[in-house]
Design an enzyme around this catalytic site. Structure first.
Site, PDB file in Angstrom:
ATOM      1  N   LYS A 129       0.833  -1.203   0.000  1.00  0.00           N
ATOM      2  CA  LYS A 129       0.000   0.000   0.000  1.00  0.00           C
ATOM      3  C   LYS A 129       0.864   1.247   0.000  1.00  0.00           C
ATOM      4  O   LYS A 129       2.083   1.188   0.213  1.00  0.00           O
ATOM      5  CB  LYS A 129      -0.923   0.004   1.226  1.00  0.00           C
ATOM      6  N   ARG A 135      -9.710   0.524  15.523  1.00  0.00           N
ATOM      7  CA  ARG A 135      -9.766   1.235  14.249  1.00  0.00           C
ATOM      8  C   ARG A 135     -10.911   0.733  13.378  1.00  0.00           C
ATOM      9  O   ARG A 135     -11.841   1.471  13.079  1.00  0.00           O
ATOM     10  CB  ARG A 135      -8.418   1.088  13.523  1.00  0.00           C
ATOM     11  N   HIS A 162      -5.485  -7.002  13.876  1.00  0.00           N
ATOM     12  CA  HIS A 162      -4.217  -6.266  13.780  1.00  0.00           C
ATOM     13  C   HIS A 162      -3.805  -5.800  15.171  1.00  0.00           C
ATOM     14  O   HIS A 162      -4.624  -5.283  15.931  1.00  0.00           O
ATOM     15  CB  HIS A 162      -4.375  -5.061  12.850  1.00  0.00           C
ATOM     16  N   ARG A 201       1.241 -10.885   7.505  1.00  0.00           N
ATOM     17  CA  ARG A 201       1.195  -9.723   6.615  1.00  0.00           C
ATOM     18  C   ARG A 201       2.479  -8.914   6.827  1.00  0.00           C
ATOM     19  O   ARG A 201       2.681  -8.314   7.885  1.00  0.00           O
ATOM     20  CB  ARG A 201      -0.031  -8.862   6.940  1.00  0.00           C
ATOM     21  N   TYR A 204      13.178  31.721   6.965  1.00  0.00           N
ATOM     22  CA  TYR A 204      11.949  32.451   7.223  1.00  0.00           C
ATOM     23  C   TYR A 204      11.810  32.767   8.713  1.00  0.00           C
ATOM     24  O   TYR A 204      12.200  31.961   9.570  1.00  0.00           O
ATOM     25  CB  TYR A 204      10.737  31.628   6.772  1.00  0.00           C
ATOM     26  N   CYS A 264      12.101  25.168   3.946  1.00  0.00           N
ATOM     27  CA  CYS A 264      11.243  25.873   2.986  1.00  0.00           C
ATOM     28  C   CYS A 264      10.488  24.864   2.112  1.00  0.00           C
ATOM     29  O   CYS A 264      10.681  23.657   2.224  1.00  0.00           O
ATOM     30  CB  CYS A 264      12.086  26.786   2.105  1.00  0.00           C
ATOM     31  N   MET A 265       9.651  25.366   1.234  1.00  0.00           N
ATOM     32  CA  MET A 265       8.904  24.484   0.345  1.00  0.00           C
ATOM     33  C   MET A 265       9.820  23.701  -0.583  1.00  0.00           C
ATOM     34  O   MET A 265       9.596  22.518  -0.853  1.00  0.00           O
ATOM     35  CB  MET A 265       7.898  25.281  -0.481  1.00  0.00           C
ATOM     36  N   ASP A 266      10.882  24.352  -1.065  1.00  0.00           N
ATOM     37  CA  ASP A 266      11.717  23.744  -2.094  1.00  0.00           C
ATOM     38  C   ASP A 266      13.181  23.562  -1.693  1.00  0.00           C
ATOM     39  O   ASP A 266      13.926  22.908  -2.425  1.00  0.00           O
ATOM     40  CB  ASP A 266      11.675  24.599  -3.365  1.00  0.00           C
TER      41      ASP A 266
END
Length: 390
Positions: free
Chosen positions: A36, A135, A164, A220, A263, A309-311
């Site tokens: 998954k 769950r 589980h 699993r 920042y 930062c983002m990048d």
């Protein structure tokens, strides 16, 4: 590859981890490989193929779309969808020969409206029992009794009954034992119903490695397949991480004492120092929670400083370094290494959160692909990530 940030995935490590795990299990125990979340960030198709090479009899995913993607790429192993699908999706699931997790009689009542008429199309299910994770699943006998008539239908096959564990990776095993005994008691409900069940399973990666006596009919294996496991609690087996993460220094400069960086002036130099900028940020899955972790440059550790930062992110370098120098965020340089376990401890999480967070902007490059090519049908050689070619 047009970017200086990439991950490398060792196909042989995935396969070899599964082979090692297989050797620890009792004979006749089936192996279900969990692929998954894009194979925990490693590539779902590639992980599925490696699991198949290692002898996995079944696969598991979280959602219907993940299972359909495997089928579209030629994966024919039985696939269990761990999250209950919507009843209206039933016809699509049956057409692609997928096994479904079921948790309530009400689901069956609604799903009957969408079941294909043809008798050749049977509904294959695994019943989920909630023994303490809280769950998903049946947790009271009246819920089970209400479901039994639906499970007895001629066009329904009960492939499995499972649960589980919540604490399999903890040193304290008291709650795990409590869950296991609860599962054993609930299995008696099944036996009293005289339903034919093909397999009972309760052990995920940590439980399967620590307590092979809990394997039942099948285990699993998810996290351990990719090298994530409680190593201190399982010293008898050595699994290898399959993914490493790399980048480069895009800029290097000397910061004067008292100057700010990042920042919100999130870092101030306490002395004159060399700093570098690395082209990876939270849009790549390297979140701001990674501030304060370390990377490797020229075989030495360099701390992440200022807000990520983002990048990009910035690091304090051990000294002057050449722009373009290799940076390792996960993996080894010389005698030094940065592990998933180290990073997970820093953010208070688990290794798989880190690998599954890596976005599509981070190209996956599959190593030892020549060896892997020899081991599977060339018709199934595919790539799950842009720019990664087998």
């Amino acid at each position: 590859m047009n970017r200086d940030t990439w991950s490398e995935v060792s196909l042989s490590n995935i396969r070899n981890n599964m082979l090692k795990i297989r050797q620890t299990l009792p004979k006749n125990v089936k192996l279900m490989a969990v692929v998954k979340a894009n194979g925990y960030g490693h590539g779902d198709i590639e992980a599925a193929l490696m699991a198949q090479q290692a002898g996995a009899e079944q696969l598991a995913v979280a959602y219907l779309d993940e299972a359909l993607r495997l089928r579209e790429h030629g994966i024919t192993l039985p696939i269990l969808i761990l999250t209950p699908i919507k009843p209206r999706q039933l016809k699509l699931a049956i057409e692609h020969d997928l096994m479904l997790t079921v948790t309530s009689a009400s689901w069956f009542r609604e799903a009957r409206c969408f079941k294909p008429v043809t008798p050749l199309r049977k509904l294959r299910v695994h019943v989920k029992l909630d023994t303490g994770l809280g769950r998903l699943g049946i947790y009271e006998k009246p819920q089970w009794d209400e479901m039994v008539p639906w499970l007895r239908a001629a066009d329904v096959i009960v492939e499995g009954v499972y649960t589980h564990f919540a604490t399999a990776g903890r040193e304290d095993t008291s709650y795990l034992k409590q869950q296991y005994m609860r599962f054993v008691d609930m299995i008696e409900w099944v036996k009293e119903s005289r339903l034919a069940v093909n397999s009972y399973h309760c052990a995920g990666s940590a439980a399967a490695l620590r307590f092979p006596e809990l394997a039942m009919d099948m285990v699993r294996i998810g996290a351990a397949m990719y090298g994530y496991y409680p190593q201190k609690l399982v010293p008898t087996i050595k699994l290898e991480p399959a993914l490493s993460l790399h980048s480069t220094l895009m800029q290097v400069k000397k910061l004067k004492k008292g100057e700010y960086l990042g920042y919100d002036n999130s870092y101030q130099a306490d002395e004159e120092q060399w700093v570098g900028t690395v082209p990876i940020g939270y849009a790549d899955g390297w979140s701001q929670s990674m501030q304060g972790t370390e990377l490797l440059v020229n075989g030495q550790r360099a701390k992440v400083i200022g807000k990520i930062c983002m990048d990009q992110l910035m690091i304090r370098l051990p000294g002057p370094c050449k722009e373009g120098s290799a940076v390792t965020l996960i993996g080894c340089q010389g005698a030094e290494s940065i592990t998933f376990a180290e990073l997970a401890a820093h953010i208070g999480s688990v290794p798989q959160e880190i690998s599954t967070s890596l976005t599509a902007r981070v190209t996956r490059i599959y190593t030892d692909k020549g060896e892997a090519r020899k081991r599977w049908d060339k018709r199934l050689i595919v790539s799950s990530s842009k720019g990664a070619i087998l």
